[in-house]
Design a protein around this motif. Structure first.
Motif, mmCIF file in Angstrom:
data_model
loop_
_atom_site.group_PDB
_atom_site.id
_atom_site.type_symbol
_atom_site.label_atom_id
_atom_site.label_comp_id
_atom_site.label_asym_id
_atom_site.label_seq_id
_atom_site.Cartn_x
_atom_site.Cartn_y
_atom_site.Cartn_z
ATOM 1 N N THR A 43 0.827 -1.208 0.000
ATOM 2 C CA THR A 43 0.000 0.000 0.000
ATOM 3 C C THR A 43 0.860 1.256 0.000
ATOM 4 O OG1 THR A 43 -1.728 -1.173 1.217
ATOM 5 C CG2 THR A 43 -1.820 1.234 1.223
ATOM 6 N N LYS A 44 1.909 1.257 0.812
ATOM 7 C CA LYS A 44 2.803 2.411 0.888
ATOM 8 C C LYS A 44 3.488 2.659 -0.449
ATOM 9 C CE LYS A 44 6.592 4.338 3.621
ATOM 10 N NZ LYS A 44 7.537 4.098 4.753
ATOM 11 N N LYS A 45 3.918 1.582 -1.106
ATOM 12 C CA LYS A 45 4.576 1.715 -2.406
ATOM 13 C C LYS A 45 3.619 2.273 -3.450
ATOM 14 C CE LYS A 45 7.237 -0.821 -5.866
ATOM 15 N NZ LYS A 45 6.489 -0.258 -6.998
ATOM 16 N N GLN A 46 2.369 1.804 -3.433
ATOM 17 C CA GLN A 46 1.386 2.300 -4.394
ATOM 18 C C GLN A 46 1.104 3.783 -4.176
ATOM 19 O OE1 GLN A 46 -1.670 -0.545 -3.561
ATOM 20 N NE2 GLN A 46 -1.191 -1.801 -5.335
ATOM 21 N N GLN A 47 1.041 4.195 -2.922
ATOM 22 C CA GLN A 47 0.835 5.609 -2.613
ATOM 23 C C GLN A 47 2.022 6.438 -3.074
ATOM 24 O OE1 GLN A 47 0.128 5.450 1.606
ATOM 25 N NE2 GLN A 47 -2.081 5.127 1.368
ATOM 26 N N GLN A 48 3.218 5.928 -2.875
ATOM 27 C CA GLN A 48 4.420 6.632 -3.317
ATOM 28 C C GLN A 48 4.463 6.735 -4.840
ATOM 29 O OE1 GLN A 48 7.502 4.276 -1.496
ATOM 30 N NE2 GLN A 48 7.484 5.465 0.399
ATOM 31 N N ASP A 49 4.082 5.651 -5.518
ATOM 32 C CA ASP A 49 4.061 5.662 -6.984
ATOM 33 C C ASP A 49 3.046 6.684 -7.499
ATOM 34 O OD1 ASP A 49 5.967 3.715 -7.018
ATOM 35 O OD2 ASP A 49 4.580 2.058 -7.411
ATOM 36 N N ALA A 50 1.873 6.723 -6.847
ATOM 37 C CA ALA A 50 0.836 7.671 -7.260
ATOM 38 C C ALA A 50 1.321 9.105 -7.065
ATOM 39 C CB ALA A 50 -0.445 7.435 -6.466
ATOM 40 N N THR A 51 1.968 9.374 -5.942
ATOM 41 C CA THR A 51 2.493 10.717 -5.673
ATOM 42 C C THR A 51 3.579 11.083 -6.668
ATOM 43 O OG1 THR A 51 2.026 10.463 -3.313
ATOM 44 C CG2 THR A 51 3.589 12.181 -3.942
ATOM 45 N N SER A 52 4.447 10.118 -6.968
ATOM 46 C CA SER A 52 5.535 10.367 -7.924
ATOM 47 C C SER A 52 4.994 10.671 -9.316
ATOM 48 C CB SER A 52 6.450 9.138 -7.979
ATOM 49 O OG SER A 52 7.474 9.321 -8.935
ATOM 50 N N LYS A 53 3.977 9.902 -9.738
ATOM 51 C CA LYS A 53 3.385 10.139 -11.058
ATOM 52 C C LYS A 53 2.722 11.510 -11.128
ATOM 53 C CE LYS A 53 2.568 5.294 -12.291
ATOM 54 N NZ LYS A 53 3.463 5.314 -13.475
ATOM 55 N N GLU A 54 2.051 11.888 -10.040
ATOM 56 C CA GLU A 54 1.399 13.195 -9.999
ATOM 57 C C GLU A 54 2.428 14.318 -10.056
ATOM 58 O OE1 GLU A 54 -1.456 16.042 -10.002
ATOM 59 O OE2 GLU A 54 -1.709 13.876 -10.239
ATOM 60 N N THR A 55 3.540 14.135 -9.359
ATOM 61 C CA THR A 55 4.608 15.132 -9.379
ATOM 62 C C THR A 55 5.201 15.267 -10.777
ATOM 63 O OG1 THR A 55 5.157 14.666 -7.062
ATOM 64 C CG2 THR A 55 6.837 15.773 -8.390
ATOM 65 N N ASP A 56 5.445 14.128 -11.428
ATOM 66 C CA ASP A 56 5.994 14.142 -12.789
ATOM 67 C C ASP A 56 5.022 14.813 -13.758
ATOM 68 O OD1 ASP A 56 8.212 12.837 -11.855
ATOM 69 O OD2 ASP A 56 7.564 10.846 -12.512
ATOM 70 N N ALA A 57 3.722 14.525 -13.602
ATOM 71 C CA ALA A 57 2.717 15.118 -14.484
ATOM 72 C C ALA A 57 2.661 16.631 -14.293
ATOM 73 C CB ALA A 57 1.347 14.501 -14.214
ATOM 74 N N THR A 58 2.797 17.080 -13.046
ATOM 75 C CA THR A 58 2.787 18.521 -12.761
ATOM 76 C C THR A 58 3.995 19.206 -13.402
ATOM 77 O OG1 THR A 58 1.637 18.156 -10.666
ATOM 78 C CG2 THR A 58 2.795 20.247 -10.929
ATOM 79 N N LYS A 59 5.148 18.556 -13.327
ATOM 80 C CA LYS A 59 6.360 19.121 -13.942
ATOM 81 C C LYS A 59 6.208 19.212 -15.452
ATOM 82 C CE LYS A 59 9.685 17.618 -10.428
ATOM 83 N NZ LYS A 59 10.862 16.749 -10.136
ATOM 84 N N ARG A 60 5.652 18.157 -16.051
ATOM 85 C CA ARG A 60 5.470 18.178 -17.505
ATOM 86 C C ARG A 60 4.500 19.279 -17.921
ATOM 87 N NH1 ARG A 60 4.782 12.574 -16.717
ATOM 88 N NH2 ARG A 60 2.577 12.779 -17.287
ATOM 89 N N MET A 61 3.451 19.491 -17.118
ATOM 90 C CA MET A 61 2.499 20.541 -17.441
ATOM 91 C C MET A 61 3.142 21.916 -17.301
ATOM 92 S SD MET A 61 -0.388 21.435 -18.568
ATOM 93 C CE MET A 61 -1.138 19.800 -18.666
ATOM 94 N N GLN A 62 3.996 22.094 -16.303
ATOM 95 C CA GLN A 62 4.701 23.361 -16.146
ATOM 96 C C GLN A 62 5.622 23.625 -17.333
ATOM 97 O OE1 GLN A 62 4.248 25.773 -13.890
ATOM 98 N NE2 GLN A 62 2.527 24.524 -13.155
ATOM 99 N N GLU A 63 6.212 22.574 -17.880
ATOM 100 C CA GLU A 63 7.053 22.728 -19.078
ATOM 101 C C GLU A 63 6.203 23.165 -20.263
ATOM 102 O OE1 GLU A 63 9.020 19.033 -19.631
ATOM 103 O OE2 GLU A 63 10.320 19.242 -17.865
ATOM 104 N N LEU A 64 5.008 22.576 -20.378
ATOM 105 C CA LEU A 64 4.100 22.989 -21.453
ATOM 106 C C LEU A 64 3.707 24.455 -21.300
ATOM 107 C CD1 LEU A 64 1.580 20.053 -22.051
ATOM 108 C CD2 LEU A 64 3.243 20.986 -23.662
ATOM 109 N N ILE A 65 3.454 24.865 -20.077
ATOM 110 C CA ILE A 65 3.083 26.252 -19.814
ATOM 111 C C ILE A 65 4.217 27.193 -20.199
ATOM 112 C CG2 ILE A 65 2.589 27.915 -17.965
ATOM 113 C CD1 ILE A 65 0.920 25.762 -16.604
ATOM 114 N N CYS A 66 5.447 26.769 -19.923
ATOM 115 C CA CYS A 66 6.611 27.592 -20.312
ATOM 116 C C CYS A 66 6.705 27.727 -21.828
ATOM 117 C CB CYS A 66 7.893 26.964 -19.756
ATOM 118 S SG CYS A 66 8.074 27.117 -17.971
ATOM 119 N N HIS A 67 6.488 26.622 -22.545
ATOM 120 C CA HIS A 67 6.509 26.677 -24.013
ATOM 121 C C HIS A 67 5.366 27.552 -24.536
ATOM 122 C CE1 HIS A 67 9.738 23.910 -24.273
ATOM 123 N NE2 HIS A 67 9.059 22.836 -23.888
ATOM 124 N N PHE A 68 4.222 27.450 -23.857
ATOM 125 C CA PHE A 68 3.079 28.275 -24.253
ATOM 126 C C PHE A 68 3.388 29.753 -24.044
ATOM 127 C CE2 PHE A 68 -1.109 30.203 -23.464
ATOM 128 C CZ PHE A 68 -1.776 29.798 -24.606
#
Length: 281
Positions: A43-68
Motif C-alpha cells: 500500500t505504501k509503495k502504491q501511494q508513493q508511486d501515485a504521488t511520484s506520477k502526480e509530481t511528474d505530471a505537474t512538472k510536464r504541465m509546467q514545461e508545457l506552460i513555459c513553451h506556451f
C-alpha cells in the motif's frame, strides 16, 4: 466480528468484482504479521508511486506552460496588442456600462501574474491560460462594435493566436492522454489494493469465526464435565416441585424436557415422567 463481516459484505456489494477469499485454516501469529507487513509495504509503495506520477505530471504541465509562454510573448509583441496589456481603465474612460456587459474582465498582465504565481493559485493546465487569452479578445470584441478599432485589433490578434494554438495543440493532447492513462493505472492499482485488503479481512474473519466455534465447543465440553449428577433426594424434590406447578408452568417445563428427549410427548393427555431417565444436564 459482526462489524467486520458487515464491512466486508458492504465492500463486495459495491464492488464490480465479487471475490470469495475465505479459509477455515488458522494462521500462525508469525504468518499473520508477515502478511500484514507485506500489505502495508504494498500500500505504501502504491501511494508513493501515485504521488511520484502526480509530481511528474505537474512538472510536464509546467514545461508545457513555459513553451506556451513563447506564444504569448509573440502575441503581446504584436503592434495591435498594446490595448490589452493592462486592465481596462473603466473609471478613467467613463465606461459606466462596462461591468454590465463584461462579466469577467481579463488582460495580459493578469494572465502573466497568474502564470508566475508561486502560492498554488496559478494555472494548473495550459488550457486555462488559453481560455483567458481568448477571453481578453472576446471581451474587447463584445464591448466594442465591429467597426471599432479595438474590435478589429482584438479580432486580428485572436486569429493569430488560434493559428499558433492549433500548432501547439498536439503537444497538449499528447500530455492529456498520458495523464489519463497514468490516472487510470493509479486507480486500478488502488482498487486492487482495496480488494486485497478486504480479501485478507475476509480470510481473517473466517479464521476468527472458526476459532470462536472451536473455543465454544471446548467450553461446552467443560460445562458438561463440570455438571454433577443429581442425587436421589434432589430428584425426589424436583418431582415434588413439578406437581406443585400451575398448568401453564408445568406445560412449559414438559416442553423443555421434550427438547432433550424427542420420544417424550409433552402434550399427551397423561404424561409419565421418569426423572431417573432424563439427561443429567
Amino acid at each position: 466480528i459482526e462489524q467486520k463481516v458487515h464491512e466486508i459484505e458492504q465492500f463486495y456489494f459495491n464492488s464490480s468484482k465479487k471475490q470469495a477469499n475465505s479459509s477455515k485454516g488458522g494462521l500462525a501469529s508469525r504468518d499473520k504479521d508477515k502478511d500484514k507487513e507485506r500489505h502495508v509495504a504494498l500500500t505504501k509503495k502504491q501511494q508513493q508511486d501515485a504521488t511520484s506520477k502526480e509530481t511528474d505530471a505537474t512538472k510536464r504541465m509546467q514545461e508545457l506552460i513555459c513553451h506556451f509562454g513563447k506564444i504569448l510573448h509573440e502575441i503581446t509583441k504584436h503592434p495591435c496588442a498594446w490595448p490589452f496589456m493592462e486592465p481596462v481603465d473603466v473609471k478613467g474612460l467613463g465606461l459606466d456600462d462596462y461591468y454590465e456587459i463584461i462579466e469577467k474582465p481579463m488582460d495580459f498582465s493578469t494572465i502573466k501574474k497568474q502564470m508566475e504565481a508561486k502560492d498554488g493559485s496559478g494555472y494548473r493546465h495550459v488550457r486555462e491560460i488559453c481560455a483567458d487569452v481568448r477571453l481578453v479578445f472576446k471581451n474587447a470584441m463584445k464591448y466594442n462594435g465591429e467597426k471599432n478599432e479595438y474590435h478589429v485589433m482584438a479580432k486580428t490578434l485572436l486569429a493569430k493566436f488560434e493559428e499558433k494554438w492549433l500548432q501547439f495543440l498536439p503537444k497538449v493532447a499528447e500530455e492529456e492522454k498520458r495523464r489519463e492513462e497514468e490516472e487510470a493505472h493509479v486507480q486500478l492499482s488502488l482498487q486492487l489494493a482495496r480488494e486485497a485488503t478486504y480479501a485478507k479481512m475476509a480470510r481473517d474473519v473466517s479464521n476468527e469465526l472458526f476459532e470462536a466455534d472451536f473455543h465454544l465447543d471446548g467450553l461446552r465440553e467443560q460445562l458438561v464435565q463440570k455438571c454433577r449428577k443429581m442425587s436421589t433426594e434432589e430428584k425426589r424434590l424436583l418431582g415434588t416441585a413439578l406437581t406443585r406447578l400451575s398448568t401453564d408452568d408445568l406445560s412449559r417445563a414438559l416442553e423443555i424436557v421434550s427438547q432433550s428427549n424427542p420420544g417424550f410427548l409433552a402434550n399427551a393427555e397423561e404424561v409419565d415422567l421418569d426423572i431417573d431417565a432424563q439427561d443429567v444436564v
